[in-house]
Design a protein around this motif. Structure first.
Motif, PDB file in Angstrom:
ATOM      1  N   TYR A  36       0.782  19.473 -13.516  1.00 42.66           N
ATOM      2  CA  TYR A  36       1.214  18.880 -12.176  1.00 42.66           C
ATOM      3  C   TYR A  36       1.682  17.521 -12.592  1.00 42.66           C
ATOM      4  N   VAL A  37       1.853  17.396 -14.349  1.00 41.96           N
ATOM      5  CA  VAL A  37       2.124  15.925 -14.362  1.00 41.96           C
ATOM      6  C   VAL A  37       3.251  15.742 -14.478  1.00 41.96           C
ATOM      7  N   GLY A  38       4.806  16.559 -14.161  1.00 43.07           N
ATOM      8  CA  GLY A  38       5.682  15.739 -13.895  1.00 43.07           C
ATOM      9  C   GLY A  38       6.013  15.218 -12.232  1.00 43.07           C
ATOM     10  N   LYS A  39       4.606  15.063 -11.750  1.00 40.22           N
ATOM     11  CA  LYS A  39       5.078  14.531  -9.970  1.00 40.22           C
ATOM     12  C   LYS A  39       4.343  13.298 -10.735  1.00 40.22           C
ATOM     13  N   ASP A  40       3.348  13.299 -11.718  1.00 42.64           N
ATOM     14  CA  ASP A  40       2.628  11.817 -11.753  1.00 42.64           C
ATOM     15  C   ASP A  40       2.292  12.029 -12.620  1.00 42.64           C
TER      16      ASP A  40
END
Length: 367
Positions: free
Chosen positions: A104-108
């Motif tokens: 979920y690094v696309g979110k943070d």
């Protein structure tokens, strides 16, 4: 008070106590209600290491609650896609998930710190940080705004660097390489020419077979052999410097977890801790056998060239400095994590590294 009056009084008190017990029994039963949850996994059910851990988790929770708290586990894609597990827990589609935070690094980018970042901690060091170095508290503090809470639920140990359709002899060979890679490792490799893609495990083989991907990393010999990557990419590189000890997490909807009786919440934590230990041991045994099997099938093992490692290390440090300067949430966790890493590396170099290096060299020399 005469003797007969005393006996009558005692009988009244005794009867009252019995009545209290009779009344308390239903109240106790009400405190342990029958509850059924749904858990989505980010992994296919063909992987007995990863998906099997979710099944062990659900069984353990049921056993600890005398069958009153049951969790139905669903593989990736059956309820929601593997990389949508966080969203599904957030919006209440499911109460829980078994997933990896770096998905979920696309979110943070801060999500990655809970699992693994390039040139980070190995499995033992990761557990030390999470359980006793403030890691769990820091990660769950970060996750509060997402309405979820997590517990460590497994570790694969250091992973392999992945499957490549062509040899990698230097950094130059990475130019334009389309690679499935998880977490923020793609951002580290992008300056080196890699075109990073993030795909769920079940989608990787077809993309590699069609040539949509030139390379992929997943986990290690056991899972990778099951997924058949060796059939379409003959070169198997090591190590995955981006995943020295990646943690897999059990994720819970915070509101739903808070509604549970305390004993049920304790069961969730105990089951997660059990799975965290069991998964690493399981991988260590199965990977030992699988690497021999793969070599017997003609797989060509290769070490990543030193210039690739050096370039990736430099790139990672630049990225971390940029995130430290621009992302307060990252900085709040990364700075104490970095201090912990420096200190535990110093300790591991004293005993672990010297013992392992000598013992491994002697064993290799005797073959």
């Amino acid at each position: 008070m005469d003797r007969r009056q005393f006996i009558r009084t005692a009988a009244t008190v005794s009867g009252g106590a019995a009545a209290s017990v009779a009344i308390a029994a239903p109240a106790l039963a009400q405190s342990t209600p029958d509850i059924r949850w749904r858990m989505t996994s980010s992994f296919p059910n063909t992987l007995d290491t990863l998906f099997g851990s979710s099944q062990l988790f659900a069984k353990t929770v049921s056993d600890l609650t005398d069958g009153k708290f049951k969790i139905d586990v669903f593989p990736a894609g059956e309820l929601v896609p593997g990389l949508a597990a966080l969203d599904a827990v957030q919006d209440g589609t499911v109460e829980a998930a078994h997933t990896v935070l770096y998905y979920y690094v696309g979110k943070d980018p801060t999500f990655a710190l809970g699992s693994a970042i390039p040139f980070g901690l190995n499995a033992r060091q990761q557990n030390a940080w999470l359980y006793y170095g403030g890691g769990n508290e820091a990660i769950n503090g970060f996750l509060e705004t997402y309405g979820v809470t997590v517990q460590p639920g497994g570790n694969t140990g250091t992973q392999m660097g992945g499957w490549f359709r062509k040899e990698i002899n230097s950094v130059a060979d990475l130019q334009g390489l389309k690679m499935r890679i998880a977490g923020i490792a793609g951002q580290v490799l992008a300056p080196l020419g890699v075109v990073a893609q993030q795909l769920a495990g079940g989608d990787v083989y077809p993309a590699l077979e069609r040539g949509t991907l030139d390379a992929t990393e997943f986990v290690g010999p056991y899972d990778d052999e099951k997924l058949g990557f060796y059939q379409v990419a003959p070169f198997y590189y090591y190590p995955a410097f981006w995943e020295a000890g990646p943690t897999v997490h059990y994720m819970f909807n915070s509101a739903k977890r808070a509604e549970l009786p305390e004993s049920y919440r304790a069961a969730l934590d105990a089951a997660a801790a059990l799975c965290n230990t069991r998964m690493l041991a399981d991988y260590d045994v199965k990977n030992t056998r699988a690497i021999r099997s793969l070599v017997g099938k003609g797989v060509q093992l290769r070490a990543l060239p030193r210039d690739v490692l050096d370039a990736a290390y430099d790139s990672s440090q630049k990225l971390y400095a940029q995130l430290d300067a621009s992302n307060p949430k990252w900085k709040a966790i990364y700075d104490p994590w970095s201090k912990f890493r420096s200190e535990i590396f110093e300790w591991f170099r004293v005993a672990e590294y010297t013992n392992d290096t000598y013992a491994y060299s002697k064993q290799a020399g005797s073959q």
